[in-house]
Scaffold this motif. Structure first.
Motif, PDB file in Angstrom:
ATOM      1  N   LEU A 253       1.147 -34.098  13.778  1.00 10.68           N
ATOM      2  CA  LEU A 253       1.356 -32.915  13.103  1.00 10.68           C
ATOM      3  C   LEU A 253       0.877 -31.749  13.539  1.00 10.68           C
ATOM      4  O   LEU A 253       1.653 -30.630  13.832  1.00 10.68           O
ATOM      5  CB  LEU A 253       0.101 -33.051  11.916  1.00 10.68           C
ATOM      6  N   THR A 257       4.072 -29.023  15.216  1.00  9.92           N
ATOM      7  CA  THR A 257       4.102 -27.680  14.763  1.00  9.92           C
ATOM      8  C   THR A 257       3.804 -26.615  15.876  1.00  9.92           C
ATOM      9  O   THR A 257       4.442 -25.674  16.052  1.00  9.92           O
ATOM     10  CB  THR A 257       3.209 -27.498  13.504  1.00  9.92           C
ATOM     11  N   MET A 276       7.013 -19.982   7.618  1.00 11.67           N
ATOM     12  CA  MET A 276       6.812 -21.245   6.805  1.00 11.67           C
ATOM     13  C   MET A 276       6.279 -22.424   7.793  1.00 11.67           C
ATOM     14  O   MET A 276       5.337 -23.008   7.543  1.00 11.67           O
ATOM     15  CB  MET A 276       7.983 -22.019   6.547  1.00 11.67           C
ATOM     16  N   ILE A 277       6.325 -22.029   9.108  1.00 11.61           N
ATOM     17  CA  ILE A 277       5.769 -23.009  10.325  1.00 11.61           C
ATOM     18  C   ILE A 277       4.517 -22.634  10.232  1.00 11.61           C
ATOM     19  O   ILE A 277       3.535 -23.582  10.507  1.00 11.61           O
ATOM     20  CB  ILE A 277       6.584 -22.741  11.407  1.00 11.61           C
ATOM     21  N   VAL A 280       2.152 -24.154   7.795  1.00  4.35           N
ATOM     22  CA  VAL A 280       1.807 -25.639   8.216  1.00  4.35           C
ATOM     23  C   VAL A 280       0.786 -25.582   9.024  1.00  4.35           C
ATOM     24  O   VAL A 280      -0.331 -26.668   8.742  1.00  4.35           O
ATOM     25  CB  VAL A 280       3.160 -26.393   8.741  1.00  4.35           C
ATOM     26  N   TYR A 281       0.696 -24.962  10.198  1.00  6.08           N
ATOM     27  CA  TYR A 281      -0.391 -25.241  11.112  1.00  6.08           C
ATOM     28  C   TYR A 281      -1.646 -24.600  10.829  1.00  6.08           C
ATOM     29  O   TYR A 281      -2.761 -24.584  11.435  1.00  6.08           O
ATOM     30  CB  TYR A 281       0.199 -25.029  12.654  1.00  6.08           C
ATOM     31  N   LEU A 284      -2.100 -25.993   6.021  1.00  4.18           N
ATOM     32  CA  LEU A 284      -1.953 -27.269   5.765  1.00  4.18           C
ATOM     33  C   LEU A 284      -2.654 -28.352   6.460  1.00  4.18           C
ATOM     34  O   LEU A 284      -3.444 -28.935   5.831  1.00  4.18           O
ATOM     35  CB  LEU A 284      -0.175 -27.648   5.556  1.00  4.18           C
ATOM     36  N   ILE A 285      -2.427 -28.192   7.628  1.00  7.10           N
ATOM     37  CA  ILE A 285      -2.954 -29.341   8.772  1.00  7.10           C
ATOM     38  C   ILE A 285      -4.461 -29.177   8.777  1.00  7.10           C
ATOM     39  O   ILE A 285      -5.064 -30.173   8.499  1.00  7.10           O
ATOM     40  CB  ILE A 285      -2.449 -29.099  10.144  1.00  7.10           C
TER      41      ILE A 285
END
Length: 312
Positions: A253, A257, A276-277, A280-281, A284-285
Motif C-alpha cells: 500500500l 502510492t 485522489m492519490i 490514499v497515502y 486512507l493508509i
C-alpha cells in the motif's frame, strides 16, 4: 532554509483551495471521510501504542518497530488533515509561507522515516525467519534504538533538503494551491522560473529514500521466501509467513502510492488524480494500518481484546 525561501519576497501566505472546485455535496462527503479517518487513525494507532507499551509480552523488536510506525502514522496525518478540515469548515483557507513550509517539512519527514522503518521491519522479519538462532543477539535493544534513530535522522535530512529545494524558487504566478496541503508539485507549480534543477534534486532525494529501502525490503523477502520454502510442513510455512503478512500488505500500500506520486514529480498530471492519490497515502493508509496489524496478528488481537475487556 528560511533565508533561502524566495517566496517571502512575493507572498506572505498561500491559499489552500483543497476541494473547493467540487460540488458542495462532494466537499461534505470528503470532509466526513477526513474526519472519520482522522479519528480512526488516532484511536487505532493510539491503542496499538498503549497496548505494546503496557504489555510485557509485546516488548520485542517487531512490536517496538510497530509502535514507532503507529506513532509515525499519527504524526503524518496530523500534519495535513486538521488544516484541510479547517479549510472545509471556515472561509479562511490561508496558510502562511512558514506554515506551508513546516507542513511540507513535517509530512516529508514522516514519509521518509516510514520508508526506512518499513525496511527495518523487513530486516527484523528476515533475521527472525532466516537466522532465528542469532535473532536476539543481533536485534538487541541497542540495535533497535540505533535503527530507529537512523530512520529519524535520515528522514530529517531528506525533509530539510526537499523542503529547502522546493521553497528556494520565486513564487510569483499565484499563491493559490489547488490541493488540501502543501505538497511538493503544487508549490513548485507556482514558480515563475524554470524549476528543472529543483525538480531534479527533489526527484533524486525522493528516489534515494524510496528506491533503496524498497530494494532492501525486496531482498529481505526473497531470502524469507527461500527459507520458508525449505520448511517441509505446511503448518510451519504458514506460521513463518504469517508474521510477515501484515507488514507485506502495508509495504504494498505505502510503496505503491509513494512510487506513483513521487515518480510523477515534474509531470503535468491531472490535479484531480494527484489529489485522489494523496487521499490514499495521506488519509486512507494511516487509517487502515491499525486494522492490518491488529486483525492479521494473533498476539496483537489477543492483547487488544484483553485491554478492551479490561476497560469495559
Amino acid at each position: 532554509m528560511v533565508s533561502d525561501m524566495q517566496c517571502y519576497s512575493n507572498f506572505t501566505e498561500f491559499l489552500l483551495l483543497g476541494f473547493s472546485d467540487l460540488h458542495y455535496n462532494h466537499q461534505m462527503s470528503i470532509f466526513m471521510f477526513f474526519c472519520s479517518a482522522y479519528i480512526f487513525t488516532l484511536l487505532g494507532n493510539g491503542l496499538i501504542i498503549i497496548t505494546v507499551t503496557q504489555n510485557s509480552h509485546l516488548h520485542t523488536p517487531m512490536y517496538f518497530f510497530l509502535m514507532n510506525l503507529s506513532f509515525l502514522e499519527v504524526c503524518a496525518i496530523t500534519a495535513t488533515v486538521p488544516k484541510a478540515m479547517q479549510s472545509f469548515m471556515f472561509e479562511r483557507k490561508s496558510i502562511s509561507v512558514l506554515g506551508c513550509a513546516f507542513q511540507m517539512l513535517s509530512f516529508i519527514l514522516m514519509g521518509a522515516s516510514e520508508c526506512l522503518f518499513l525496511a527495518v521491519m523487513a530486516f527484523d522479519r528476515y533475521m527472525a525467519i532466516c537466522n532465528p538462532l542469532r535473532y536476539m543477539t543481533v536485534m538487541s535493544h541497542k540495535m533497535c534504538f540505533q535503527l530507529t534513530s537512523v530512520s529519524w535522522v535520515v528522514g530529517c535530512f531528506v525533509s530539510f533538503g526537499v523542503t529547502g529545494s522546493t521553497f528556494s524558487v520565486p513564487c510569483c504566478n499565484s499563491n493559490h494551491i489547488l490541493h488540501f496541503f502543501c505538497d511538493i508539485t503544487p508549490v513548485l507549480n507556482l514558480a515563475c522560473v524554470n524549476t528543472f534543477k529543483n525538480e531534479l534534486s527533489v526527484f533524486i532525494m525522493c528516489t534515494l529514500v524510496v528506491v533503496f529501502p524498497f530494494l532492501a525490503i525486496l531482498c529481505s523477502y526473497i531470502n524469507i521466501l527461500y527459507s520458508i520454502n525449505l520448511i517441509h510442513s505446511l503448518e510451519g510455512r504458514h506460521k513463518a509467513f504469517s508474521t510477515c503478512g501484515s507488514h507485506l500488505v502495508s509495504v504494498i500500500l505505502f510503496y505503491g502510492t509513494a512510487i506513483i506520486i513521487h515518480f510523477r514529480l515534474g509531470s503535468q498530471g491531472s490535479t484531480d488524480n494527484d489529489r485522489m492519490i494523496a487521499l490514499v497515502y495521506c488519509v486512507l493508509i494511516p487509517a487502515i494500518n491499525p486494522l492490518i496489524y491488529s486483525l492479521r496478528n494473533k498476539e496483537m488481537k489477543q492483547s487488544l481484546k484483553k485491554r478492551l475487556r479490561y476497560k469495559s
